[in-house]
Write a protein that holds these residues in place. Structure first.
Motif, mmCIF file in Angstrom:
data_model
loop_
_atom_site.group_PDB
_atom_site.id
_atom_site.type_symbol
_atom_site.label_atom_id
_atom_site.label_comp_id
_atom_site.label_asym_id
_atom_site.label_seq_id
_atom_site.Cartn_x
_atom_site.Cartn_y
_atom_site.Cartn_z
ATOM 1 N N ARG A 1 -5.317 -0.071 6.925
ATOM 2 C CA ARG A 1 -6.770 -0.255 7.026
ATOM 3 C C ARG A 1 -7.116 -0.223 8.500
ATOM 4 N N ARG B 1 -10.867 0.001 -7.196
ATOM 5 C CA ARG B 1 -11.757 0.283 -6.067
ATOM 6 C C ARG B 1 -10.989 1.117 -5.059
ATOM 7 N N GLY B 2 -11.706 1.961 -4.343
ATOM 8 C CA GLY B 2 -11.028 2.813 -3.383
ATOM 9 C C GLY B 2 -10.704 4.117 -4.080
ATOM 10 N N THR C 1 -11.261 8.464 -3.923
ATOM 11 C CA THR C 1 -11.682 9.699 -3.258
ATOM 12 C C THR C 1 -11.939 10.754 -4.322
ATOM 13 N N ILE D 1 -4.851 -2.010 0.926
ATOM 14 C CA ILE D 1 -5.571 -1.404 -0.204
ATOM 15 C C ILE D 1 -6.120 -2.431 -1.184
#
Ligand SMILES: Nc1ncnc2c1ncn2[C@@H]1O[C@H](COP(=O)(O)OP(=O)(O)OP(=O)(O)O)[C@@H](O)[C@H]1O
Ligand SMILES: [Mg+2]
Length: 117
Positions: A102, A26-27, A29, A113
């Motif tokens: 974050r 997940r996470g 770009t 993360i």
């Protein structure tokens, strides 16, 4: 922390995204980029004319993960999903990452993360 950057074919976007999500990563770009590899582009037909294009549209994925183990998981997922065996399948680069923050919680590095509390 490690950043995995992968530049893949435009038509691999959905498969690579799906493979990363299936691997519990997940996470992510994603950017639309232009690039060339060792072949320096290709020729293509534009309104019936052969045109040489040095830069070809590609998709860039950027994923920051907490460990080498997760980086290998991401790399395996991308390699499998982006592979056709033809020139232009793409490339994967990895980087060491110094710091992650974050913004909402102020958590740093691995805490920043991994899923938020
Ligand atoms: N050395 C590099 N540095 C930065 N970006 C690169 C590099 N090599 C490839 N890329 C990026 O990856 C994209 C895909 O490269 P590509 O898959 O054509 O690599 P290649 O080395 O030519 O391998 P192949 O022979 O399989 O085509 C390029 O369009 C470019 O955006
Ligand atoms: Mg190439």
């Amino acid at each position: 922390m490690i950043k995995v950057e992968a530049i893949v074919r435009e038509d691999a976007l959905e498969d690579v995204k799906g493979a990363l999500l299936d691997a519990d990563i997940r996470g992510i770009t994603v950017s639309q980029v232009m690039g060339c590899g060792t072949q320096m582009g290709r020729t293509r037909l534009v309104r019936g004319n052969k045109v040489s294009t040095t830069m070809v549209p590609k998709i860039k994925f950027e994923i920051v993960v907490s460990s080498k183990r997760w980086a290998e998981r991401a790399i395996a997922a991308i390699r499998h999903a982006a592979y056709s065996g033809e020139p232009g399948d793409g490339k994967i680069f990895t980087y060491q990452i110094d710091r992650a923050i974050r913004i909402r919680t102020g958590e740093e590095d691995v805490e920043a993360i991994t899923p938020a509390s």
